[in-house]
Design a protein around this motif. Sequence first.
Motif, PDB file in Angstrom:
ATOM      1  N   GLN A   1      -4.134   5.669   6.857  1.00 17.58           N
ATOM      2  CA  GLN A   1      -3.342   4.654   5.695  1.00 17.58           C
ATOM      3  C   GLN A   1      -2.072   4.253   6.221  1.00 17.58           C
TER       4      GLN A   1
ATOM      5  N   GLU B   1      -8.456   2.003  -1.799  1.00 20.04           N
ATOM      6  CA  GLU B   1      -7.246   2.413  -1.046  1.00 20.04           C
ATOM      7  C   GLU B   1      -6.200   3.046  -2.446  1.00 20.04           C
TER       8      GLU B   1
ATOM      9  N   ARG C   1       0.684  -1.239  -0.058  1.00 20.13           N
ATOM     10  CA  ARG C   1       0.001   0.051   0.005  1.00 20.13           C
ATOM     11  C   ARG C   1       0.926   1.215   0.125  1.00 20.13           C
TER      12      ARG C   1
END
Length: 333
Positions: free
Chosen positions: A140, A285, A5
């Motif tokens: 995040q 995301e 991510r």
Amino acid sequence: MPGERGRSTERRAQCGPHTFRTADVERARAWIAEALSYPVVLNPLTDPADFGFAMSALRLGPVTFATATYGADVLSRSEGLGVAYHINVPRSGQVVQSHRGEVFRATATDGRVPVFEPTGALTGELDAEAEVLALSFDRQAVESTLEEHLEHPVRPLRFPGGLDPHHGRGLTLVSLARGLAAELTAPTGLLTHPAVATGLADALLTTMLYATPHQYREELADPATRTCPRPVKRAVDAMQADPAHPFTVLELARVAGVAPRSLQAGFRQHLETTPMAYLRRLRLERAHRDLIDAGPAVSVTEVAGRWGFTHLGRFAAAYQARYGKLPSQVHRR
């Protein structure tokens, strides 16, 4: 999975200490929202003429810490933070905070404080003598760091019971933040150095994850419990590598080398979700990251389509449910 991510440490600039003072409630509200990603409504509970807001803030990539005083009894309210986990620790005076049905009363020497989650209403009542050390952690970055430690995807964190900032692991986290807060009053400029800032931001994120009482804390403490079956990992790796691909459960089961029913059961047991729900979250995301990074030449519709969202209304609803804001609001920032 680790590093997929991408942490926000490198994407959010390191900023030197900033100090702001005002007797205007609306200007104070706007500054809190900007500095701490903390959209809030402020209501003085005593004579508004006594209100005198002062804040010093410093950002280290995905972590922001600040000190704040109000000069008057104040009630703060927010419908949700959306993009951050947040902790307020009183350094003087008394603070009463509530979140998700729990009420926390704390002073500089006693009591517990909540760990505010990105969703859910919250309130704080501060007396005129209160000075608060505020810690804001990019959502995040927190969840990505936790995934790196656990080596599997995670769900949004919950923190029942809050944090004890005066003892044990909570004290370790707060002591680290207090040490860094000295830079607010006597800046050396060292924390604006990228290598220093990145290392300290990582330390704060990791300490926060090990110190707070979330649902993955026992798994963090006991590496033997960190098991994710290979079929599930193979499916996750495939989605992480190409989230825009139009995967089906049947295709993912073939990648994983198991029957679709077995793959579904593995995701429910180990990741508390389904393969398709995991894929939707992953796409959200990636879209979120693109909306933050994209310039005005790239539209929300283009970003949504890039990650497989063909119905803009459903994309906007899913995005708001996860991040607390509409895609267009994030894209304008």
